[in-house]
Design a protein around this motif. Structure first.
Motif, PDB file in Angstrom:
ATOM      1  N   THR A 280       0.801  -1.223   0.000  1.00  0.00           N
ATOM      2  CA  THR A 280       0.000   0.000   0.000  1.00  0.00           C
ATOM      3  C   THR A 280       0.834   1.274   0.000  1.00  0.00           C
ATOM      4  OG1 THR A 280      -0.124  -0.047   2.419  1.00  0.00           O
ATOM      5  CG2 THR A 280      -1.890  -1.139   1.205  1.00  0.00           C
ATOM      6  N   GLY A 281       2.123   1.182   0.317  1.00  0.00           N
ATOM      7  CA  GLY A 281       2.938   2.389   0.363  1.00  0.00           C
ATOM      8  C   GLY A 281       4.402   2.080   0.635  1.00  0.00           C
ATOM      9  N   TYR A 282       5.184   3.132   0.668  1.00  0.00           N
ATOM     10  CA  TYR A 282       6.618   3.045   0.936  1.00  0.00           C
ATOM     11  C   TYR A 282       6.925   3.890   2.164  1.00  0.00           C
ATOM     12  CZ  TYR A 282      11.599   4.183   0.443  1.00  0.00           C
ATOM     13  OH  TYR A 282      12.936   4.376   0.667  1.00  0.00           O
ATOM     14  N   ARG A 302      -0.806  -4.611   3.762  1.00  0.00           N
ATOM     15  CA  ARG A 302      -2.059  -4.840   4.496  1.00  0.00           C
ATOM     16  C   ARG A 302      -1.981  -6.056   5.412  1.00  0.00           C
ATOM     17  NH1 ARG A 302      -6.715  -4.111  -0.195  1.00  0.00           N
ATOM     18  NH2 ARG A 302      -6.830  -1.839  -0.150  1.00  0.00           N
ATOM     19  N   ASP A 303      -0.883  -6.810   5.351  1.00  0.00           N
ATOM     20  CA  ASP A 303      -0.811  -8.097   6.022  1.00  0.00           C
ATOM     21  C   ASP A 303      -0.132  -8.011   7.381  1.00  0.00           C
ATOM     22  OD1 ASP A 303      -2.021  -9.343   3.843  1.00  0.00           O
ATOM     23  OD2 ASP A 303      -0.103  -9.611   2.830  1.00  0.00           O
ATOM     24  N   ALA A 346       7.361  -6.878  10.299  1.00  0.00           N
ATOM     25  CA  ALA A 346       6.482  -6.549  11.430  1.00  0.00           C
ATOM     26  C   ALA A 346       5.074  -6.466  10.871  1.00  0.00           C
ATOM     27  CB  ALA A 346       6.898  -5.218  12.066  1.00  0.00           C
ATOM     28  N   ASP A 347       4.107  -6.244  11.716  1.00  0.00           N
ATOM     29  CA  ASP A 347       2.737  -6.102  11.218  1.00  0.00           C
ATOM     30  C   ASP A 347       2.686  -4.984  10.179  1.00  0.00           C
ATOM     31  OD1 ASP A 347       1.720  -8.122  12.766  1.00  0.00           O
ATOM     32  OD2 ASP A 347       1.003  -6.810  14.365  1.00  0.00           O
ATOM     33  N   GLY A 348       2.364  -5.369   8.940  1.00  0.00           N
ATOM     34  CA  GLY A 348       2.211  -4.378   7.882  1.00  0.00           C
ATOM     35  C   GLY A 348       3.485  -3.817   7.320  1.00  0.00           C
TER      36      GLY A 348
END
Length: 372
Positions: A280-282, A302-303, A346-348
Motif C-alpha cells: 500500500t505504500g513506501y 495490508r498483512d 512486522a505487522d504491515g
C-alpha cells in the motif's frame, strides 16, 4: 481448475463500468477469428491473438502471484495469473467479451498446466445454449465445479470444432468463463507468453511491474540497488502522495546531541500486488542518536507479521527466528533469496535498517507525485 483461481479476481468485475469506452469500435470480424480459435484449445491461439490484438481496443493488465507460491525444494509449486480487462465489451460472433484471463501453474520449475479464457457477459445457461445452437453440439457436465464441455468420448464430427479441453463455467455477477486448459502431457515445448507480450503496454490503468523478483531481492538483501530498481518501476506505482515529518526526540540517555527523526510515508493510489502481498505504500526513516544515523526503508502492506512471514518462507526458503534473525533451509541455501540480517518484518511492514553512511534517497524523487 480454472474456476478456482478466477474467483480470486472477483473484485475486477466492477472495472468494466469504470473504464472509459474506446473511441472506435473493435473489429468484430477479427475478434470472431480469435474466439473461434479459442474453441480448438491449441497453443497457436496466442499467435493469432497477438496478430489481431487491435480488435480488443485499449486494455488494462493486472498480474497476480499466489501468496502460497513455494519456489524451492522438492515438489515446489507456484501459480501466476493475469487479467486483461477490455476498455469496452468486444463483440465476437454474438458473444460479448469482457476480459481475457490466463494462468500458469509451475511444478519443480516446469509448467504443469496452462489456462486461458474469455469472460463473457452472459449467464452460463445462455452461453451453453448459444454454443450448442451455433456449433451443433451437445454439451455435457463431465467436469467438477459445474463446468460444461463436449463429451470426451464424442466423435470428432460431433464436437463442432470444440476441443475436449474446453470448459464453460458460471462466474460471479452472472457472467461466464470459456476456458482452455492444457495439462503437462499436452504442453510439450510450448511456453505461454505473458499478457504484455501479447497485448503490449496497457493503455488503461497502471503498467505491471517490470521485474518484481529483482525489486524484492534488492529489498531482502538490503542493497542500495533497491532504490535504483524502485525508481525504474515508478510508473507502476502511479501518482503517489508523499508525507514528511521531522521531530526532535527527548531522551535522558543522550547527553550530547538530542536524538532526532526524519520520516517519510509514500501512499500509493491503489495497492500493488507483489508476490501475492498487497503493498500500500513506501516508508523511509532516518534516526540520529549521538551523531550516529540509521536509515530504515521498505514497504507498507495490508498483512500481519505472521502472514508476511509465511509468504516469505514459502517464496525464499528462509524463515524468521528470534532476535530478528533469519534461518535458511539448507536444501535451498543457494536459491539467491536469503534475506539480509538487516531485513525485518512486522505487522504491515517489510523493512531494512542499516547505518546511514551517506545522503539517503529523497522519496519524492523515487516516485511520481502530483508535482512531477
Amino acid at each position: 481448475m480454472f474456476r478456482l483461481w478466477v474467483s480470486a479476481l472477483a473484485a475486477l468485475f466492477v472495472l468494466s463500468s469504470a473504464i472509459p469506452a474506446s473511441s472506435s469500435q473493435a473489429s468484430s470480424a477479427s475478434a470472431k477469428r480469435v474466439f473461434d480459435a479459442l474453441r480448438a484449445c491449441k497453443p497457436d491461439f496466442f499467435a493469432l491473438l497477438k496478430a489481431e490484438r487491435q480488435a480488443f481496443g485499449p486494455v488494462q493488465i493486472q498480474v497476480f502471484d499466489d501468496p502460497k507460491n513455494a519456489l524451492h525444494g522438492p515438489g515446489a509449486q507456484s501459480e501466476y495469473w493475469s487479467a486483461v480487462t477490455f476498455g469496452q465489451p468486444v463483440n465476437a460472433d454474438g458473444f460479448s467479451l469482457l476480459r481475457f484471463l490466463q494462468r500458469r501453474h509451475i511444478v519443480a520449475g516446469k509448467p504443469e498446466s496452462y489456462s486461458w479464457a474469455f469472460q463473457v457477459a452472459a449467464t452460463l445457461t445462455d452461453v451453453r445454449r448459444l454454443m450448442e445452437e451455433r456449433y451443433g453440439v451437445e454439451l455435457v457436465r463431465p467436469w467438477v465445479m459445474g463446468a460444461w464441455g463436449v463429451a470426451p468420448e464424442a466423435a470428432p464430427e460431433e464436437q463442432g470444432g470444440i476441443s475436449t479441453l474446453l470448459k464453460i463455467a458460471g462466474y460471479d455477477g452472472g457472467t461466464t468463463t470459456i476456458t482452455c486448459e492444457l495439462e503437462s502431457g499436452d504442453i510439450g515445448d510450448f511456453r505461454m507468453p505473458e499478457a504484455v507480450q501479447v497485448f503490449g503496454a496497457p493503455q488503461i490503468g497502471l503498467p505491471p511491474l517490470k521485474d518484481t523478483d529483482g525489486l524484492m531481492k534488492a529489498l531482502l538483501f538490503c542493497e542500495p540497488d533497491f532504490f535504483v530498481r524502485l525508481k525504474k518501476e515508478r510508473a507502476s506505482f502511479g501518482e503517489t502522495e508523499v508525507f514528511e515529518r521531522r521531530t526532535v526526540l527527548s531522551s535522558s540517555q543522550s547527553k550530547s546531541k538530542k536524538p532526532s527523526r526524519a520520516a517519510a510515508l509514500v501512499i500509493f493510489p491503489v495497492p500493488i500486488e507483489i508476490w501475492g502481498i498487497a503493498i500500500t505504500g513506501y516508508t523511509q526513516r532516518t534516526d540520529s542518536v549521538d551523531g550516529k544515523r540509521q536509515l530504515t526503508w521498505g514497504f507498507q502492506t495490508r498483512d500481519g507479521r505472521d502472514q508476511l512471514a509465511e509468504v516469505l518462507r514459502l517464496r525464499t526458503g528462509a524463515q524468521p527466528l528470534e532476535g530478528d534473525r533469519w534461518g535458511l533451509d539448507l536444501t535451498t541455501e543457494d536459491t539467491g533469496y536469503a534475506p539480509s540480517p538487516s531485513f525485518k518484518i512486522a505487522d504491515g511492514l517489510l523493512t531494512c535498517t542499516v547505518p546511514a553512511d551517506g545522503a539517503e534517497s529523497d522519496p519524492a524523487t523515487l516516485f511520481l507525485t502530483a508535482k512531477q
